[in-house]
Design a protein around this motif. Structure first.
Motif, PDB file in Angstrom:
ATOM      1  N   SER A   1      -5.806   3.276  -7.905  1.00 32.60           N
ATOM      2  CA  SER A   1      -6.345   4.624  -7.666  1.00 32.60           C
ATOM      3  C   SER A   1      -6.320   4.903  -6.164  1.00 32.60           C
ATOM      4  CB  SER A   1      -7.779   4.706  -8.171  1.00 32.60           C
ATOM      5  OG  SER A   1      -8.601   3.900  -7.338  1.00 32.60           O
ATOM      6  N   LEU A   2      -6.374   6.191  -5.800  1.00 33.48           N
ATOM      7  CA  LEU A   2      -6.374   6.548  -4.378  1.00 33.48           C
ATOM      8  C   LEU A   2      -7.590   5.937  -3.677  1.00 33.48           C
ATOM      9  CD1 LEU A   2      -5.205  10.255  -4.708  1.00 33.48           C
ATOM     10  CD2 LEU A   2      -3.958   8.435  -3.506  1.00 33.48           C
ATOM     11  N   ALA A   3      -8.733   5.916  -4.385  1.00 38.10           N
ATOM     12  CA  ALA A   3      -9.952   5.354  -3.786  1.00 38.10           C
ATOM     13  C   ALA A   3      -9.747   3.867  -3.478  1.00 38.10           C
ATOM     14  CB  ALA A   3     -11.136   5.544  -4.726  1.00 38.10           C
ATOM     15  N   GLU A   4      -9.103   3.160  -4.392  1.00 36.12           N
ATOM     16  CA  GLU A   4      -8.864   1.726  -4.188  1.00 36.12           C
ATOM     17  C   GLU A   4      -7.866   1.503  -3.034  1.00 36.12           C
ATOM     18  OE1 GLU A   4     -10.349  -0.875  -5.269  1.00 36.12           O
ATOM     19  OE2 GLU A   4      -8.936  -2.353  -4.433  1.00 36.12           O
ATOM     20  N   ILE A   5      -6.821   2.349  -2.992  1.00 33.94           N
ATOM     21  CA  ILE A   5      -5.847   2.235  -1.895  1.00 33.94           C
ATOM     22  C   ILE A   5      -6.554   2.453  -0.558  1.00 33.94           C
ATOM     23  CG2 ILE A   5      -3.749   3.230  -0.857  1.00 33.94           C
ATOM     24  CD1 ILE A   5      -2.920   4.106  -3.710  1.00 33.94           C
ATOM     25  N   SER A   6      -7.440   3.455  -0.560  1.00 34.73           N
ATOM     26  CA  SER A   6      -8.150   3.787   0.665  1.00 34.73           C
ATOM     27  C   SER A   6      -9.018   2.607   1.131  1.00 34.73           C
ATOM     28  CB  SER A   6      -9.001   5.033   0.388  1.00 34.73           C
ATOM     29  OG  SER A   6      -9.835   5.288   1.447  1.00 34.73           O
TER      30      SER A   6
ATOM     31  N   LEU B   1       0.843  -1.213   0.000  1.00 32.57           N
ATOM     32  CA  LEU B   1       0.000   0.000   0.000  1.00 32.57           C
ATOM     33  C   LEU B   1       0.876   1.259   0.000  1.00 32.57           C
ATOM     34  CD1 LEU B   1      -2.856  -1.003   2.466  1.00 32.57           C
ATOM     35  CD2 LEU B   1      -3.088  -0.495   0.033  1.00 32.57           C
ATOM     36  N   VAL B   2       1.954   1.241   0.792  1.00 31.01           N
ATOM     37  CA  VAL B   2       2.857   2.406   0.823  1.00 31.01           C
ATOM     38  C   VAL B   2       3.432   2.634  -0.575  1.00 31.01           C
ATOM     39  CG1 VAL B   2       5.040   3.300   1.731  1.00 31.01           C
ATOM     40  CG2 VAL B   2       3.412   2.194   3.285  1.00 31.01           C
ATOM     41  N   LEU B   3       3.857   1.561  -1.238  1.00 27.43           N
ATOM     42  CA  LEU B   3       4.407   1.694  -2.594  1.00 27.43           C
ATOM     43  C   LEU B   3       3.340   2.215  -3.554  1.00 27.43           C
ATOM     44  CD1 LEU B   3       6.524  -1.595  -2.786  1.00 27.43           C
ATOM     45  CD2 LEU B   3       7.373   0.731  -2.454  1.00 27.43           C
ATOM     46  N   ALA B   4       2.091   1.799  -3.334  1.00 25.69           N
ATOM     47  CA  ALA B   4       0.994   2.270  -4.196  1.00 25.69           C
ATOM     48  C   ALA B   4       0.771   3.770  -4.009  1.00 25.69           C
ATOM     49  CB  ALA B   4      -0.285   1.493  -3.884  1.00 25.69           C
TER      50      ALA B   4
ATOM     51  N   ARG C   1      -8.595  -0.606   0.418  1.00 26.43           N
ATOM     52  CA  ARG C   1      -7.733  -1.714   0.866  1.00 26.43           C
ATOM     53  C   ARG C   1      -7.106  -1.416   2.225  1.00 26.43           C
ATOM     54  NH1 ARG C   1      -4.647  -4.239  -4.462  1.00 26.43           N
ATOM     55  NH2 ARG C   1      -6.499  -4.286  -5.773  1.00 26.43           N
ATOM     56  N   ALA C   2      -6.721  -0.154   2.428  1.00 22.29           N
ATOM     57  CA  ALA C   2      -6.095   0.212   3.707  1.00 22.29           C
ATOM     58  C   ALA C   2      -7.099   0.068   4.851  1.00 22.29           C
ATOM     59  CB  ALA C   2      -5.556   1.633   3.637  1.00 22.29           C
ATOM     60  N   ALA C   3      -8.364   0.427   4.591  1.00 20.43           N
ATOM     61  CA  ALA C   3      -9.400   0.301   5.628  1.00 20.43           C
ATOM     62  C   ALA C   3      -9.594  -1.167   5.996  1.00 20.43           C
ATOM     63  CB  ALA C   3     -10.709   0.923   5.144  1.00 20.43           C
ATOM     64  N   ALA C   4      -9.607  -2.044   4.979  1.00 24.07           N
ATOM     65  CA  ALA C   4      -9.799  -3.476   5.238  1.00 24.07           C
ATOM     66  C   ALA C   4      -8.613  -4.032   6.031  1.00 24.07           C
ATOM     67  CB  ALA C   4      -9.964  -4.220   3.919  1.00 24.07           C
ATOM     68  N   LEU C   5      -7.417  -3.589   5.672  1.00 24.07           N
ATOM     69  CA  LEU C   5      -6.223  -4.069   6.372  1.00 24.07           C
ATOM     70  C   LEU C   5      -6.222  -3.595   7.829  1.00 24.07           C
ATOM     71  CD1 LEU C   5      -3.519  -5.539   6.391  1.00 24.07           C
ATOM     72  CD2 LEU C   5      -2.443  -3.494   5.443  1.00 24.07           C
ATOM     73  N   ALA C   6      -6.633  -2.343   8.021  1.00 25.14           N
ATOM     74  CA  ALA C   6      -6.674  -1.802   9.387  1.00 25.14           C
ATOM     75  C   ALA C   6      -7.607  -2.649  10.250  1.00 25.14           C
ATOM     76  CB  ALA C   6      -7.140  -0.354   9.361  1.00 25.14           C
ATOM     77  N   GLN C   7      -8.733  -3.043   9.669  1.00 30.87           N
ATOM     78  CA  GLN C   7      -9.701  -3.852  10.409  1.00 30.87           C
ATOM     79  C   GLN C   7      -9.100  -5.230  10.751  1.00 30.87           C
ATOM     80  OE1 GLN C   7     -13.402  -4.255   8.337  1.00 30.87           O
ATOM     81  NE2 GLN C   7     -14.542  -3.844  10.228  1.00 30.87           N
ATOM     82  N   ALA C   8      -8.398  -5.799   9.793  1.00 33.17           N
ATOM     83  CA  ALA C   8      -7.794  -7.118  10.025  1.00 33.17           C
ATOM     84  C   ALA C   8      -6.730  -7.036  11.124  1.00 33.17           C
ATOM     85  CB  ALA C   8      -7.182  -7.641   8.728  1.00 33.17           C
ATOM     86  N   ILE C   9      -5.914  -5.976  11.084  1.00 30.66           N
ATOM     87  CA  ILE C   9      -4.858  -5.837  12.103  1.00 30.66           C
ATOM     88  C   ILE C   9      -5.475  -5.602  13.484  1.00 30.66           C
ATOM     89  CG2 ILE C   9      -2.866  -4.463  12.863  1.00 30.66           C
ATOM     90  CD1 ILE C   9      -2.173  -3.988   9.935  1.00 30.66           C
ATOM     91  N   ALA C  10      -6.578  -4.830  13.502  1.00 33.24           N
ATOM     92  CA  ALA C  10      -7.227  -4.552  14.788  1.00 33.24           C
ATOM     93  C   ALA C  10      -7.714  -5.845  15.444  1.00 33.24           C
ATOM     94  CB  ALA C  10      -8.391  -3.585  14.582  1.00 33.24           C
ATOM     95  N   GLY C  11      -8.046  -6.844  14.635  1.00 31.86           N
ATOM     96  CA  GLY C  11      -8.522  -8.117  15.183  1.00 31.86           C
ATOM     97  C   GLY C  11      -7.394  -9.069  15.553  1.00 31.86           C
ATOM     98  N   ALA C  12      -6.150  -8.666  15.297  1.00 27.57           N
ATOM     99  CA  ALA C  12      -5.020  -9.548  15.598  1.00 27.57           C
ATOM    100  C   ALA C  12      -4.348  -9.105  16.895  1.00 27.57           C
ATOM    101  CB  ALA C  12      -3.999  -9.496  14.462  1.00 27.57           C
ATOM    102  N   ASN C  13      -3.905 -10.068  17.660  1.00 30.31           N
ATOM    103  CA  ASN C  13      -3.215  -9.744  18.905  1.00 30.31           C
ATOM    104  C   ASN C  13      -1.873 -10.452  18.954  1.00 30.31           C
ATOM    105  OD1 ASN C  13      -5.002  -8.046  20.439  1.00 30.31           O
ATOM    106  ND2 ASN C  13      -6.386  -9.813  20.460  1.00 30.31           N
ATOM    107  N   PRO C  14      -0.881  -9.846  19.616  1.00 32.93           N
ATOM    108  CA  PRO C  14       0.409 -10.535  19.725  1.00 32.93           C
ATOM    109  C   PRO C  14       0.224 -11.851  20.490  1.00 32.93           C
ATOM    110  CG  PRO C  14       0.495  -8.320  20.712  1.00 32.93           C
ATOM    111  CD  PRO C  14      -0.907  -8.565  20.317  1.00 32.93           C
ATOM    112  N   PRO C  15       1.006 -12.894  20.152  1.00 30.60           N
ATOM    113  CA  PRO C  15       0.910 -14.157  20.879  1.00 30.60           C
ATOM    114  C   PRO C  15       1.221 -13.945  22.365  1.00 30.60           C
ATOM    115  CG  PRO C  15       2.461 -14.313  19.033  1.00 30.60           C
ATOM    116  CD  PRO C  15       2.043 -12.897  19.125  1.00 30.60           C
TER     117      PRO C  15
END
Ligand SMILES: [Zn+2]
Length: 438
Positions: A77-82, A46-49, A84-98
């Motif tokens: 496109s910026l809209a597509e990046i946005s 995403l950063v590269l995009a 994808r970034a929202a979906a990734l943020a949600q996935a990371i929020a549901g993950a916890n360190p072991p």
């Protein structure tokens, strides 16, 4: 004591249960690591995009070259990046360190999620969202610069009035005073090389660097900054020094420490060595400029100057070594640094100028005037600074606020500044966690 068969059986059973639990924890922890690594790859992509839309965004990248080629080919496109970034943020929020994770792994989760938040903020700005100065710095750099009044700067200016007596305006007198400290052009390279050698050897006494680390220096013109470190990966940097304006002797140690040792070059080398190579954390193969990472990078680079050269040692080094190489009068070194220490207290005037300018309270000329009056910038330097603010906006807070935050954090960790400093530049710590007591 003789062990009964029943005791032996219970011991064996306990052993099996513990072994199964440990195996389960390890399997889960590996699965969590693998998941986190996938999130990290998505973040890098995403950063590269975003870099396809914003030429200043990707400050360094030394991950798989095909990921960059993919970003160029796809040109999301910026809209597509946005999205994808929202979906990734949600996935990371549901993950916890072991449960078995060390402190660094815990920091990794917080860091990735906060860096991603900054990606989303930058994309939203590129799509047209207007943020006020403080909102932007909070969103991008995880920090807000304190406000300072004209009266505060005025009291420093009054002290300078006394220190630099004579006719004409204070800025004209200061400019005149500084003229005797300009490094002659033909001495520039020799002075920088001497400064770099000194910063490097002082750093190496305290921080172990991987073999092969090195950098090259280039002199450039027509830039809004005075120096820049372009980290290339593989423990190499390209350091550029802008010669548009005269370079004063204090800039030699400042630039050599800030861009090189123990500043940006060392910071990037240690991230590559400790986090990318040793731990396999791919998110550290990319450095998005407009992100919390920059407050840590600039803050440590500026604070690193004082760590490598505490004030008294610095003046002694300037007087004994650097002034002679620059063919300047060594007897003037101590007074020069007295004046500079006062001028340094005006550094927040730069943030105020940027805040007023970007919030629309003054125009470019108003910001230039403000920098001249309260920050003691010469006219050409103030104009260069306004061009910097146009290009990098609230990034300006990373230098002085970053330095102050890093200084407070490092000094709260005990008397050994070098080791706390080295730990900080080897870890994914966020600006907001610098203010949390240990
Ligand atoms: Zn810098």
């Amino acid at each position: 004591m003789r062990k009964t068969p029943d005791f032996q059986f219970r011991t064996a059973r306990t052993f099996v249960v513990v072994a199964v639990l440990i195996t389960l924890m390890l399997v889960t922890s590996h699965a969590q690591d693998a998941r986190m690594n996938q999130f990290a790859e998505q973040y890098v992509r995403l950063v590269l995009a975003v870099g396809q839309h914003d030429a200043d965004y990707v400050d360094a990248y030394y991950g798989p070259p095909e990921w960059r080629r993919d970003a160029e080919a796809q040109k999301l496109s910026l809209a597509e990046i946005s999205t994808r970034a929202a979906a990734l943020a949600q996935a990371i929020a549901g993950a916890n360190p072991p449960a078995t994770a060390d402190e660094m792994t815990g920091l990794r989760y917080q860091y990735l999620s906060r860096q991603l938040e900054a990606v989303r903020a930058r994309v939203s700005t590129l799509m047209g969202t207007k943020l006020r100065f403080d909102e932007e710095s909070k969103a991008l750099y995880d920090a807000v610069a304190p406000m300072h009044t004209e009266a505060e700067f005025q009291s420093v200016l009054s002290k300078l009035e006394t220190m630099l007596p004579g006719r004409g305006t204070l800025i004209a007198r200061y400019d005149d005073f500084r003229k005797t400290f300009i490094i002659p052009k033909e001495r520039l390279d020799a002075v920088f090389k001497t400064a770099i050698d000194a910063c490097r050897s002082r750093t190496l006494e305290h921080i172990q660097l991987p073999p092969g680390e090195t950098f090259t220096v280039e002199y450039v013109t027509n830039k809004s900054w005075s120096g820049y470190n372009w980290y290339q990966g593989n423990y190499r940097s390209l350091i550029q020094v802008n010669t548009d304006l005269p370079i004063y002797v204090d800039r030699a140690i400042d630039l050599a420490c800030h861009e090189g040792y123990p500043g940006h070059h060392v910071y990037n080398v240690l991230l590559e060595k400790n986090l990318l190579r040793d731990r396999g954390w791919i998110e550290f193969s990319v450095y998005p400029l407009f992100s919390p990472q920059s407050l840590i990078a600039e803050g440590t680079a500026n604070y690193g100057i004082e760590v490598a050269f505490p004030r008294a040692e610095r003046i002694e080094f300037e007087r004994r070594v650097l002034f002679p190489v620059a063919q300047l009068n060594p007897d003037t070194a101590a007074r020069y640094y007295q004046v500079l220490d006062l001028v340094d207290q005006l550094s927040y005037a730069g943030n105020e100028a940027a805040r007023r300018y970007l919030d629309g309270e003054v125009d470019a000329k108003g910001a230039t005037d403000w920098l001249e009056k309260y920050g003691l910038y010469s006219r050409p330097r103030a104009e260069q600074r306004v061009r910097f603010i146009d290009q990098y906006r609230s990034y300006v807070i990373n230098y002085n606020l970053g330095k102050d935050m890093v200084a407070r954090y490092v000094e709260s960790q005990g008397p050994d500044r070098w080791s706390a400093f080295a730990r900080l530049i080897s870890s994914p710590r966020l600006p907001s966690s610098l203010t949390t007591p240990r």
